[in-house]
Write an enzyme that holds these catalytic residues in place. Structure first.
Site, PDB file in Angstrom:
ATOM      1  N   CYS A 215       0.854  -1.193   0.000  1.00 13.23           N
ATOM      2  CA  CYS A 215       0.000   0.000   0.000  1.00 13.23           C
ATOM      3  C   CYS A 215       0.891   1.245   0.000  1.00 13.23           C
ATOM      4  CB  CYS A 215      -0.892   0.033   1.234  1.00 13.23           C
ATOM      5  SG  CYS A 215      -1.934  -1.414   1.465  1.00 13.23           S
TER       6      CYS A 215
ATOM      7  N   CYS B 220       2.577   3.012  -3.244  1.00 12.00           N
ATOM      8  CA  CYS B 220       1.845   4.037  -3.987  1.00 12.00           C
ATOM      9  C   CYS B 220       1.442   5.208  -3.094  1.00 12.00           C
ATOM     10  CB  CYS B 220       0.577   3.466  -4.606  1.00 12.00           C
ATOM     11  SG  CYS B 220       0.874   2.362  -5.980  1.00 12.00           S
ATOM     12  N   HIS B 221       0.892   4.864  -1.926  1.00 12.51           N
ATOM     13  CA  HIS B 221       0.256   5.903  -1.100  1.00 12.51           C
ATOM     14  C   HIS B 221       1.209   6.537  -0.092  1.00 12.51           C
ATOM     15  CE1 HIS B 221      -3.742   4.946  -2.665  1.00 12.51           C
ATOM     16  NE2 HIS B 221      -3.504   3.679  -2.439  1.00 12.51           N
TER      17      HIS B 221
ATOM     18  N   CYS C 113      -8.586  -1.781  -4.522  1.00  7.60           N
ATOM     19  CA  CYS C 113      -7.176  -1.424  -4.667  1.00  7.60           C
ATOM     20  C   CYS C 113      -6.319  -2.696  -4.670  1.00  7.60           C
ATOM     21  CB  CYS C 113      -6.795  -0.520  -3.506  1.00  7.60           C
ATOM     22  SG  CYS C 113      -5.630   0.772  -3.932  1.00  7.60           S
TER      23      CYS C 113
ATOM     24  N   CYS D  35     -34.884   1.059  11.477  1.00  6.95           N
ATOM     25  CA  CYS D  35     -33.760   1.628  12.232  1.00  6.95           C
ATOM     26  C   CYS D  35     -34.259   2.865  12.968  1.00  6.95           C
ATOM     27  CB  CYS D  35     -32.626   2.052  11.297  1.00  6.95           C
ATOM     28  SG  CYS D  35     -32.097   0.825  10.100  1.00  6.95           S
TER      29      CYS D  35
ATOM     30  N   CYS E 254     -36.054   2.919  16.512  1.00  9.92           N
ATOM     31  CA  CYS E 254     -35.245   2.947  17.732  1.00  9.92           C
ATOM     32  C   CYS E 254     -34.308   4.154  17.740  1.00  9.92           C
ATOM     33  CB  CYS E 254     -34.405   1.674  17.854  1.00  9.92           C
ATOM     34  SG  CYS E 254     -35.346   0.227  18.382  1.00  9.92           S
ATOM     35  N   HIS E 255     -33.529   4.299  16.680  1.00 10.80           N
ATOM     36  CA  HIS E 255     -32.376   5.215  16.738  1.00 10.80           C
ATOM     37  C   HIS E 255     -32.739   6.673  16.456  1.00 10.80           C
ATOM     38  CE1 HIS E 255     -29.750   1.842  17.460  1.00 10.80           C
ATOM     39  NE2 HIS E 255     -30.353   1.192  16.488  1.00 10.80           N
TER      40      HIS E 255
ATOM     41  N   ARG F 225     -22.135  -4.579  12.520  1.00 16.45           N
ATOM     42  CA  ARG F 225     -23.061  -4.033  13.516  1.00 16.45           C
ATOM     43  C   ARG F 225     -24.474  -3.942  12.950  1.00 16.45           C
ATOM     44  NH1 ARG F 225     -25.788  -3.897  16.697  1.00 16.45           N
ATOM     45  NH2 ARG F 225     -26.026  -2.765  18.652  1.00 16.45           N
TER      46      ARG F 225
ATOM     47  N   CYS G  18     -28.089  -5.690  14.282  1.00  8.67           N
ATOM     48  CA  CYS G  18     -29.364  -5.004  14.485  1.00  8.67           C
ATOM     49  C   CYS G  18     -30.473  -5.708  13.694  1.00  8.67           C
ATOM     50  CB  CYS G  18     -29.260  -3.554  14.016  1.00  8.67           C
ATOM     51  SG  CYS G  18     -29.189  -2.374  15.372  1.00  8.67           S
TER      52      CYS G  18
END
Lengths: 224, 152, 106
Positions: free
Chosen positions: A39, A42-43, A77, A140, A143-144, A181, A185
């Site tokens: 990585c 290049c970066h 990439c 979603c 609740c949120h 995550r 849910c």
């Protein structure tokens, strides 16, 4: 989130997410066997080149004409990099590398990509956020948005902001991505979760990110 | 699957979200009484009495997730030349009563921090053995909240 | 090799307490949890941590399945003389790892 969980996140030597970020740093600099590009080839130095990058993701991907999240950007990439290791979704390596890239944006305000081509995808993400799903028929938002700050059994219902991912979750006793995550849910409301990398997830991420702006990036965060 | 069992399965499914958090497989290991804990403490002290006090145990009374509870131990105000030899931490309901045992000495401060697992809400006991041969104890009650939306 | 983070002062005044904080990556599999196949996964934990400094083990901890995954330990030991501090974790399945920090005492 309790004071002790916050303290765990704040102190790098107490935050197990920093172990993953350290692994990510090693992967960033690792040359594929037999030579070839890392990585870093290049970066360059990620602490400079990746500063603020994660705060802008998901971004518009010219190749697929769709939004792409940070993990899929890393995968894309890698696919172009001869000899690069295959890093499946949610693999330890991909989570670690994205934690390391995310760490370079820690403290940077979340800044949604203003590209107008993202607007329809963001709107779709919002629709997904508001659509009731599963046997419990909950969205979603139910609740949120509507019950954020309240409690589900003993646990605090958070506003559902994505600004700390990938993060260390005490429940997992390990690291995970935002998609992991979201799948938790969805399982919770007895809905069938799409597979990792599904377009639905990236659109949800896009909406969640615009909803969270300008909260600062906390990667790697610690959550209960 | 018969119609009845399917209906009852759905019945469970439509219950409160928090039902998801019950882990029957782990629950079978939660100890019902503290006999093993008392036995472990007796083994640690060699049957000597531990006087309450002197050792301070800091653990949040309400823990967000039993997988990781921060634990801080301190034995302040030791007299000249007295040091802490060992601190034993014991739980009441985990599968095993021993939690962590710390071996200190004259060159180490009697202050240690770590993170422990708690299988359920319970009482934690810490016992310090001083270089003068005395034992001192502290207890703390911890309530463990169950996490919402676990992996499934 | 497991990843470990150690936070210790590089320099300290003789006689003062130095705080050492350590974190190591380890699953700390308890031996009481069922895996995806329903069978109990065998125990795989770190059982001991030791800090050796200036010719002596100054701090030792015996760990059990009740220690959280990725064990964290913080303690304080008195600065006596310059030299290496060896931090060693040992555990099931031959797990052993040592990190060394050099302490300069002024």
């Amino acid at each position: 989130m309790s004071a002790s969980t916050q303290a765990m996140q704040r102190d790098d030597v107490q935050n197990p997410g920093m172990l993953a970020a350290g692994q990510g740093e090693a992967l960033w600099n690792a040359q594929p066997p037999g030579g070839g590009q890392s990585c870093a080839s290049c970066h360059g130095d990620a602490t400079a080149s990746m500063k603020g990058v994660a705060a802008r993701y998901p971004a518009f991907d010219e190749a697929t004409r769709r939004p792409i999240d940070l993990q899929d950007r890393i995968r894309a990439c890698n696919a172009r990099r001869p000899g690069a290791p295959d890093m499946p979704h949610e693999s330890e390596e991909l989570v670690a590398l994205s934690a390391y890239v995310g760490l370079q944006s820690r403290g940077t305000p979340t800044a949604p990509d203003p590209d107008p081509r993202l607007a329809p995808f963001r709107a779709r993400g919002q629709a997904l956020f508001e659509r009731p799903i599963g046997q419990l028929n909950l969205s979603c938002a139910a609740c949120h948005d509507a019950r954020a700050g309240g409690r589900l059994a003993g646990a605090l219902i958070p506003q559902g902001h994505p600004n700390g991912y990938p993060l260390y979750r005490l429940e997992w006793q390990g690291m995970g991505s935002l998609q992991r995550r979201l799948r938790n849910c969805m399982t919770g409301v007895r809905a069938e979760a799409p597979p990792f990398g599904a377009p639905d997830f990236v659109e949800l991420e896009l909406y969640l990110q615009s909803r969270a702006a300008p909260l600062a990036v906390e990667t790697p965060a610690v959550r209960p | 699957m018969t119609a009845v069992s399917r209906r009852s399965a759905l019945g469970i499914g439509a219950g409160a979200l928090a039902l998801v958090t019950v882990k029957p497989a782990a629950a079978q290991f939660v100890r019902k009484d503290g006999a093993a804990t008392l036995e472990a403490i007796r083994a640690f002290t060699g049957g000597k009495e531990a006087a309450p006090g002197k050792i301070v145990m800091d653990i949040p009374p309400l823990v967000e997730n039993g997988n990781s509870a921060p634990l801080k131990l301190d034995v302040p105000g030791l007299g000249d030349g007295v040091f802490v030899r060992r601190i034993g931490v014991f739980n009441e309901k985990n599968p095993l009563p021993e939690t962590v045992t710390l071996h200190l000495g004259p060159r180490t401060a009697p202050r240690v921090q770590t993170r422990i697992r708690l299988a359920d809400s319970q009482t934690i006991t810490a016992i310090a053995e001083l270089s003068d041969g005395t034992f001192h104890s502290a207890t703390a009650d911890v309530i463990v909240t169950l996490a919402a939306c676990v992996e499934g | 090799m497991a990843r470990a983070l150690v936070n210790a002062p590089k320099t300290a005044k003789a006689g003062e307490m130095m705080e050492i904080k350590t974190l190591i990556s380890h699953v700390m599999e308890t031996g009481f949890r069922p895996g995806m196949d329903g069978r109990i996964k065998p125990r795989d934990i770190i059982t001991e941590f030791a800090c050796e400094y200036d010719g002596e083990v100054v701090f030792r901890a015996a760990l059990h399945p009740a220690t959280s995954a990725n064990p964290y330990l913080a303690f304080e030991t008195r600065a006596t003389r310059s030299g290496p501090m060896k931090l060693t974790w040992r555990g099931d399945n031959g797990f052993e790892q040592t990190e060394t920090v050099d302490i300069t005492v002024e």
